[in-house]
Design a protein around this motif. Sequence first.
Motif, PDB file in Angstrom:
ATOM      1  N   GLY B 142      -2.212   5.026   8.484  1.00 59.93           N
ATOM      2  CA  GLY B 142      -3.382   4.981   7.614  1.00 59.93           C
ATOM      3  C   GLY B 142      -4.187   6.273   7.711  1.00 59.93           C
ATOM      4  N   GLU B 143      -4.326   6.771   8.949  1.00 58.89           N
ATOM      5  CA  GLU B 143      -5.086   8.015   9.130  1.00 58.89           C
ATOM      6  C   GLU B 143      -4.361   9.201   8.485  1.00 58.89           C
ATOM      7  OE1 GLU B 143      -7.496   7.356  13.302  1.00 58.89           O
ATOM      8  OE2 GLU B 143      -5.330   7.587  13.380  1.00 58.89           O
ATOM      9  N   GLN B 144      -3.037   9.193   8.614  1.00 54.89           N
ATOM     10  CA  GLN B 144      -2.275  10.283   7.981  1.00 54.89           C
ATOM     11  C   GLN B 144      -2.478  10.263   6.469  1.00 54.89           C
ATOM     12  OE1 GLN B 144       1.783  11.165   9.253  1.00 54.89           O
ATOM     13  NE2 GLN B 144       1.469   9.907  11.069  1.00 54.89           N
ATOM     14  N   GLN B 145      -2.487   9.041   5.898  1.00 58.18           N
ATOM     15  CA  GLN B 145      -2.676   8.974   4.459  1.00 58.18           C
ATOM     16  C   GLN B 145      -4.087   9.428   4.087  1.00 58.18           C
ATOM     17  OE1 GLN B 145      -1.217   9.479   1.879  1.00 58.18           O
ATOM     18  NE2 GLN B 145      -0.174   7.584   1.315  1.00 58.18           N
ATOM     19  N   ARG B 146      -5.037   9.201   4.966  1.00 53.00           N
ATOM     20  CA  ARG B 146      -6.395   9.696   4.703  1.00 53.00           C
ATOM     21  C   ARG B 146      -6.420  11.224   4.699  1.00 53.00           C
ATOM     22  NH1 ARG B 146     -10.620   5.850   5.436  1.00 53.00           N
ATOM     23  NH2 ARG B 146      -9.690   3.797   5.798  1.00 53.00           N
ATOM     24  N   THR B 166       0.120   3.170  -0.588  1.00 57.40           N
ATOM     25  CA  THR B 166       0.059   2.169   0.483  1.00 57.40           C
ATOM     26  C   THR B 166       1.438   1.630   0.822  1.00 57.40           C
ATOM     27  OG1 THR B 166      -0.281   0.405  -1.139  1.00 57.40           O
ATOM     28  CG2 THR B 166      -2.249   1.453  -0.235  1.00 57.40           C
ATOM     29  N   GLY B 167       2.469   2.267   0.270  1.00 57.28           N
ATOM     30  CA  GLY B 167       3.832   1.756   0.422  1.00 57.28           C
ATOM     31  C   GLY B 167       4.293   1.670   1.866  1.00 57.28           C
ATOM     32  N   ASN B 168       3.770   2.538   2.720  1.00 59.66           N
ATOM     33  CA  ASN B 168       4.216   2.545   4.111  1.00 59.66           C
ATOM     34  C   ASN B 168       3.196   1.925   5.061  1.00 59.66           C
ATOM     35  OD1 ASN B 168       6.667   3.689   3.717  1.00 59.66           O
ATOM     36  ND2 ASN B 168       6.060   5.784   4.235  1.00 59.66           N
ATOM     37  N   LEU B 169       2.179   1.286   4.507  1.00 55.94           N
ATOM     38  CA  LEU B 169       1.074   0.851   5.358  1.00 55.94           C
ATOM     39  C   LEU B 169       0.977  -0.671   5.392  1.00 55.94           C
ATOM     40  CD1 LEU B 169      -1.554   3.394   4.025  1.00 55.94           C
ATOM     41  CD2 LEU B 169      -0.037   3.652   5.990  1.00 55.94           C
ATOM     42  N   ASP B 170       0.429  -1.211   6.491  1.00 50.03           N
ATOM     43  CA  ASP B 170       0.241  -2.663   6.564  1.00 50.03           C
ATOM     44  C   ASP B 170      -0.948  -3.060   5.687  1.00 50.03           C
ATOM     45  OD1 ASP B 170      -2.293  -2.697   8.145  1.00 50.03           O
ATOM     46  OD2 ASP B 170      -1.003  -1.665   9.593  1.00 50.03           O
ATOM     47  N   PRO B 171      -1.040  -4.353   5.334  1.00 45.60           N
ATOM     48  CA  PRO B 171      -2.058  -4.795   4.365  1.00 45.60           C
ATOM     49  C   PRO B 171      -3.474  -4.410   4.780  1.00 45.60           C
ATOM     50  CG  PRO B 171      -0.488  -6.534   4.753  1.00 45.60           C
ATOM     51  CD  PRO B 171      -0.140  -5.444   5.725  1.00 45.60           C
ATOM     52  N   GLN B 172      -3.793  -4.579   6.063  1.00 42.69           N
ATOM     53  CA  GLN B 172      -5.123  -4.254   6.553  1.00 42.69           C
ATOM     54  C   GLN B 172      -5.485  -2.793   6.251  1.00 42.69           C
ATOM     55  OE1 GLN B 172      -6.490  -6.953   8.185  1.00 42.69           O
ATOM     56  NE2 GLN B 172      -8.458  -5.881   7.932  1.00 42.69           N
ATOM     57  N   THR B 173      -4.566  -1.894   6.647  1.00 45.67           N
ATOM     58  CA  THR B 173      -4.785  -0.469   6.437  1.00 45.67           C
ATOM     59  C   THR B 173      -4.845  -0.137   4.954  1.00 45.67           C
ATOM     60  OG1 THR B 173      -3.387  -0.214   8.375  1.00 45.67           O
ATOM     61  CG2 THR B 173      -3.983   1.785   7.209  1.00 45.67           C
ATOM     62  N   SER B 174      -3.998  -0.824   4.182  1.00 47.05           N
ATOM     63  CA  SER B 174      -3.952  -0.572   2.743  1.00 47.05           C
ATOM     64  C   SER B 174      -5.302  -0.819   2.100  1.00 47.05           C
ATOM     65  CB  SER B 174      -2.908  -1.482   2.080  1.00 47.05           C
ATOM     66  OG  SER B 174      -1.633  -1.206   2.601  1.00 47.05           O
ATOM     67  N   VAL B 175      -5.966  -1.878   2.538  1.00 47.01           N
ATOM     68  CA  VAL B 175      -7.270  -2.198   1.973  1.00 47.01           C
ATOM     69  C   VAL B 175      -8.232  -1.032   2.198  1.00 47.01           C
ATOM     70  CG1 VAL B 175      -9.280  -3.703   2.194  1.00 47.01           C
ATOM     71  CG2 VAL B 175      -6.984  -4.684   2.163  1.00 47.01           C
ATOM     72  N   GLY B 176      -8.174  -0.465   3.413  1.00 41.74           N
ATOM     73  CA  GLY B 176      -9.030   0.691   3.716  1.00 41.74           C
ATOM     74  C   GLY B 176      -8.750   1.857   2.786  1.00 41.74           C
ATOM     75  N   ILE B 177      -7.456   2.117   2.564  1.00 35.05           N
ATOM     76  CA  ILE B 177      -7.078   3.230   1.682  1.00 35.05           C
ATOM     77  C   ILE B 177      -7.575   2.965   0.265  1.00 35.05           C
ATOM     78  CG2 ILE B 177      -5.107   4.406   0.601  1.00 35.05           C
ATOM     79  CD1 ILE B 177      -5.499   5.253   3.455  1.00 35.05           C
ATOM     80  N   MET B 178      -7.444   1.705  -0.167  1.00 34.66           N
ATOM     81  CA  MET B 178      -7.882   1.380  -1.526  1.00 34.66           C
ATOM     82  C   MET B 178      -9.388   1.549  -1.689  1.00 34.66           C
ATOM     83  SD  MET B 178      -5.249   1.060  -3.052  1.00 34.66           S
ATOM     84  CE  MET B 178      -6.109   0.875  -4.595  1.00 34.66           C
TER      85      MET B 178
END
Lengths: 305, 229
Positions: B142-146, B166-178
Amino acid sequence: MRAQFVLSEIGVGLRRNLTMTFAVVVSVALSLALFGGSLLMRDQVSTMKGYWYDKVNVSIFLCNKADAEQDPKCAKGAVTNEQKTQILTDLKKMPVVDTVQHETADQAYKHYKEQFGDSPLSSSLTPDQMQESYRIKLKDPEKYQVVATAFSGRDGVQSVEDQKGVLDNLFELLNGMNWAALAVMALMLVVALMLIVNTVRVSAFSRRRETGIMRLVGASSFYIQMPFILEAAVAGLIGGGLACGFLLLGRYFIIDHGLQLSEKLNLINFIGWDAVLAKLPLVLAIGLLMPALAAFFALRKYLKV
Amino acid sequence: MIRFDNVSKAYPKQNRPALRDVSLEIEKGEFVFLVGSSGSGKSTFLRLILREERTSHGQVHVLGKDLARLSNWKVPHMRRQLGTVFQDFRLLPNKTVAENVAFAQEVIGKSRGEIRKSVPQVLDLVGLGGKEDRMPGELSGGEQQRVAIARAFVNRPRLLIADEPTGNLDPQTSVGIMKLLDRINRTGTTVVMATHDQQIVDQMRKRVIELEKGRLVRDQSRGVYGYQH
């Protein structure tokens, strides 16, 4: 920022491909050394040929006052004006003769100075030691004997020389060596170019991540390609520098020291340092530009921008 | 912002075109999900916007420019107004977080002062303040995607393209990215995001564009992922 960024990229690139860079440097150095050497050889041959060499086939040297005292062929004294006119009219009557030019002693002195410059041999020379001569161009260069039999031994004539006979074999040898050097150079050049293309390919592949990002954030293609081109140019410049070193060392060891040809063959006026130095900028420029160009064209194939 | 007029794209050696007669318009400031199964043409759609590909038929306008008429040397300048984020982050592993973000500015010739100012700013925005000197390998996905989003956003693009971020991230982290992408969208940046993530699309209730076998089959404002997928 830009310059620093580009420079660090080049450094990284050259170190990453150290073996490849080394191969490029060596092949560029060898091919350019051969190129420079062949240019110098051509210079050497033309200084040896002198003023008349490519213009005439036969020279008739006339006796001067000094010859009259020393040379038995000129025992009857220096050439007279009547003898000169007679020789000229006879020459013009001969069907094999194409053109005749008269070289006075002063002209001969001038041409000699041009060819030998300040060599110790020429500095002791004065114009009246030089011989007058007729310089003859033949319709068929093989017919030298016709002129030789007609004029040798005649009063006022010191000698008849087949201009080409003396040095032709040597020049043919040098010429052959020159072509061989050029052929090897061409081969080395092809090797160098292929190495550069391959280096660029490897380099572009190993940095595809960086170049991909650069492309996406909108770096100009010039900016993306520059490090690759400069990498090749730097390697080429180092090769060119080495080639210059080879040429200077070559002149030093073959002519002045080592082989010491300048002492062993002191009748030949060897090319000077100025001739060698004059070739170096050309060698460096080719060393810089050729690999850069090769890299540029390789990039069009291996790096999408 | 983006306009497709009867766009078709066929790749050589493929009998079925990747896109068929797609027409749509995306306005400035919109947030658009691009959905569809693999091979539906999502990637081609995004590549056409980035001008990685040219259309076979039809026209694509991005930021008011006809991409077919845009000469090659002008493409970099067009791309400077776009940001891109990918599923696989595409960070440089040998550069720190701050260097990765700064790279996007260095290579387009931004001044050192400008970079020193904008990099901490954008890292704060994506919630990575204090991690400037970490290497990407030390960070979570998630941090890398940030970091990747910070890099895409540091030049303040008018349009952000995200290909399954968010394809490589778990749902929790995905929400943060979104949430982060939503915040970026609120600054006025148009966001186009291709995704397979049903949960996210259903939650966000944004415009949904669905492609199927290269055709535009659904264009729904405040839509959901799909009916039966």
